[in-house]
Every structure is written in C-alpha cells, then in structure tokens.
Design a protein around this motif. Structure first.
Motif, PDB file in Angstrom:
ATOM      1  N   PRO A  46      -2.114 -53.086  -0.178  1.00 30.82           N
ATOM      2  CA  PRO A  46      -0.655 -52.837  -1.326  1.00 30.82           C
ATOM      3  C   PRO A  46      -1.006 -52.609  -2.291  1.00 30.82           C
ATOM      4  O   PRO A  46      -1.738 -53.806  -3.282  1.00 30.82           O
ATOM      5  CB  PRO A  46       0.242 -54.085  -0.533  1.00 30.82           C
ATOM      6  N   TYR A 167       0.662 -52.970   5.735  1.00 32.86           N
ATOM      7  CA  TYR A 167      -0.212 -52.556   6.263  1.00 32.86           C
ATOM      8  C   TYR A 167      -0.099 -53.055   8.073  1.00 32.86           C
ATOM      9  O   TYR A 167       0.298 -52.648   9.142  1.00 32.86           O
ATOM     10  CB  TYR A 167      -0.409 -51.910   5.742  1.00 32.86           C
ATOM     11  N   GLU A 205       6.732 -47.700   3.337  1.00 36.76           N
ATOM     12  CA  GLU A 205       5.361 -48.704   3.612  1.00 36.76           C
ATOM     13  C   GLU A 205       5.686 -48.608   5.334  1.00 36.76           C
ATOM     14  O   GLU A 205       5.038 -48.514   6.327  1.00 36.76           O
ATOM     15  CB  GLU A 205       5.422 -50.136   3.284  1.00 36.76           C
ATOM     16  N   ALA A 243      -2.044 -45.515   1.273  1.00 42.05           N
ATOM     17  CA  ALA A 243      -1.181 -46.996   0.880  1.00 42.05           C
ATOM     18  C   ALA A 243      -0.473 -46.120   0.123  1.00 42.05           C
ATOM     19  O   ALA A 243      -0.569 -45.116  -0.532  1.00 42.05           O
ATOM     20  CB  ALA A 243      -2.095 -47.531  -0.088  1.00 42.05           C
ATOM     21  N   CYS A 244       1.017 -46.727   0.131  1.00 46.13           N
ATOM     22  CA  CYS A 244       2.168 -46.252  -1.153  1.00 46.13           C
ATOM     23  C   CYS A 244       2.000 -46.732  -2.239  1.00 46.13           C
ATOM     24  O   CYS A 244       1.747 -47.631  -2.580  1.00 46.13           O
ATOM     25  CB  CYS A 244       3.689 -46.409  -0.467  1.00 46.13           C
TER      26      CYS A 244
END
Length: 271
Positions: A46, A167, A205, A243-244
C-alpha cells in the motif's frame, strides 16, 4: 433445537477447516531484508502508512450504546434474523454480541481477531454470555481465513486502517461472501497513520481487488462514516492489482478509481 445445534456444529467445522488451512499456508515465512510475510508478497504494497494496532477497545460500550452506534450500523446494513455474519477485528466483542442477538438462534456470527489474547478473552465472554450462535477464530494480518461463500455481511469496524496488507487481505476476503453479500466498513476520515482512512482511498483499494461501492454516509453519531461494498465480479489476479496512490485522498480520482465506483446521486459523497 436439535436442528439448530447441528447447523451450528457444521458452521463451526467449516470455520475450523478454514482456520487450519490458513495456519498451514501462513508459517510466517519471511525473507531477509523484508518485513512482509511471504503470503503477501505477490500483492502490491500500500502507498500509505498504516496505523499501529492499539487497544482493541475503540470506546466504552456504554458510550457507544448511548449514541446507538451498533443499532444504527446494523439497521443500515439490514441485518436480519437467520443471517450469517463475520465480525473482523472483533476486539472485546462490542459488535459480536449485538450481532448475535440481531441474527438470532437461526443465524450465525463468526468473530475474528489477529491477537491471540483478545481471541481468548472474547471466547470467555461468548461462553459467559452463552452466545450459542457465535464461533471464534484467530486470523492473520493478511488473511482473515474465512470459509468461502459463507457470509451475508462482513463487518470491518474501526479496524481497516490497521490492515498492513490491504490488497492481500481484501483479495482473500472476496470469496467469503455469499451471492449478494456485502462488506460493511465503519471508519474515520483522517490520515491512515492516525487511526482512520480517507474515503476516496478506501474506495480505491476496494475497487482494486474487485469490489464496488454500494453506499456511503458520513455519520458523526457513529464517530466516522459508513461504507458498504459488494462484489463487482471476478477478482483480479494478484499481479494485476494496481496500488492506489495515497494522494488520491486529496485530489481528483484517477487510474483505478473510476467514476463508476461512486454512489448514485443523492448519497453522501466525499468531496
């Protein structure tokens, strides 16, 4: 009564099998130079800090009941008798005991936490209060270890910001929902290292692993906001997950945060 007991035994057996499988796959294997568990390294890290796990008491139960927190959340989540519900990060069991009452003897509640002492204490409470429709299990930080296609609702209350591998965690949570099942998130709109998470980052996410946002409401009476997610179809493969970015919380949504994830007009949407 005999039928209900048999049903509970079957549910407990499924939970026990899922727990054993999770333990076999965990093994806490770590390579030199990384703190990430081997079971999470196929997933992206993350792009945000993670809150340290603190006390498992978010607030006193009396204070929470004075503002009707659990009653409000369960009503918004449409919790009904006969449902099967998971309380992840159950802590001392504030939601667990109230969910158990709400779903009734024909329903089932699985309470899970990653702290073994907390799980032991919660087990004692469940036994003391004779909650025959509750099962307890120990989870892992990157895997709740829930049986597949088993839950109508999964609750993540004031705990998602403490998930170090979101995730991997959400990807493994996805199969646990029954058809039409939903994940309920209650959290605070603040930095993720200050025991909260910005709503847009939360949405991103969840979308990254195959969920869509079904509802969102800011609720000061529950000390934060309420979000409800449902499956958007098949989850992506771990290496397909993007990934955000942390700054999505303060800028326009982009990349893997599409407009389609936003609630319909009239809902309380974060700016």
């Amino acid at each position: 009564m005999a039928a209900a007991s048999a049903s509970l035994r079957r549910f407990a057996a499924i939970v026990a099998l899922a727990s054993a499988t999770a333990l076999l796959t965990a093994c806490e294997i770590r390579e030199a130079g990384t703190d990430r568990p081997a079971s999470a390294r196929a997933f992206p890290e993350p792009d945000r800090p993670v809150s340290q796990i603190g006390s498992n008491r978010f607030s006193t139960e009396r204070a929470r009941d004075e503002r009707s927190e659990a009653a409000i959340v369960m009503e918004m989540a449409d919790i009904r008798p006969g449902m099967t519900v998971a309380d992840i990060g159950a802590g001392e069991g504030y939601y667990t005991v109230r969910l158990a009452e709400r779903v009734g003897s024909s329903g089932r509640v699985l309470a899970q936490d990653i702290d073994s002492d907390t799980v032991d204490q919660l087990g004692q409470r469940v036994e003391r209060e004779r909650l025959d429709n509750v099962s307890i299990k120990l989870g892992r930080p990157d895997d709740p270890g829930l049986p597949a296609e088993s839950f109508d609702r999964i609750f993540l209350v004031h705990m998602y910001h403490e998930v170090a591998e979101p995730y991997a965690f959400l990807w493994r949570l996805h199969p646990a929902l029954k058809a039409g099942g939903q994940i309920i998130v209650v959290d605070a709109d603040r930095q993720s290292d200050a025991h909260g998470i910005a709503p847009k980052l939360l949405f991103c996410e969840f979308q990254a692993v195959g969920f869509r946002l079904a509802a969102f409401n800011r609720r000061p009476d529950i000390a934060g906001y309420y979000a409800r997610f449902e499956s958007a179809g098949n989850r992506p493969e771990p290496d397909e997950i993007k990934a955000c970015r942390q700054d999505i919380a303060g800028s326009r949504m982009r990349n893997n945060m599409a407009e389609a994830t936003m609630p319909s007009a009239g809902k309380d949407v974060p700016s």
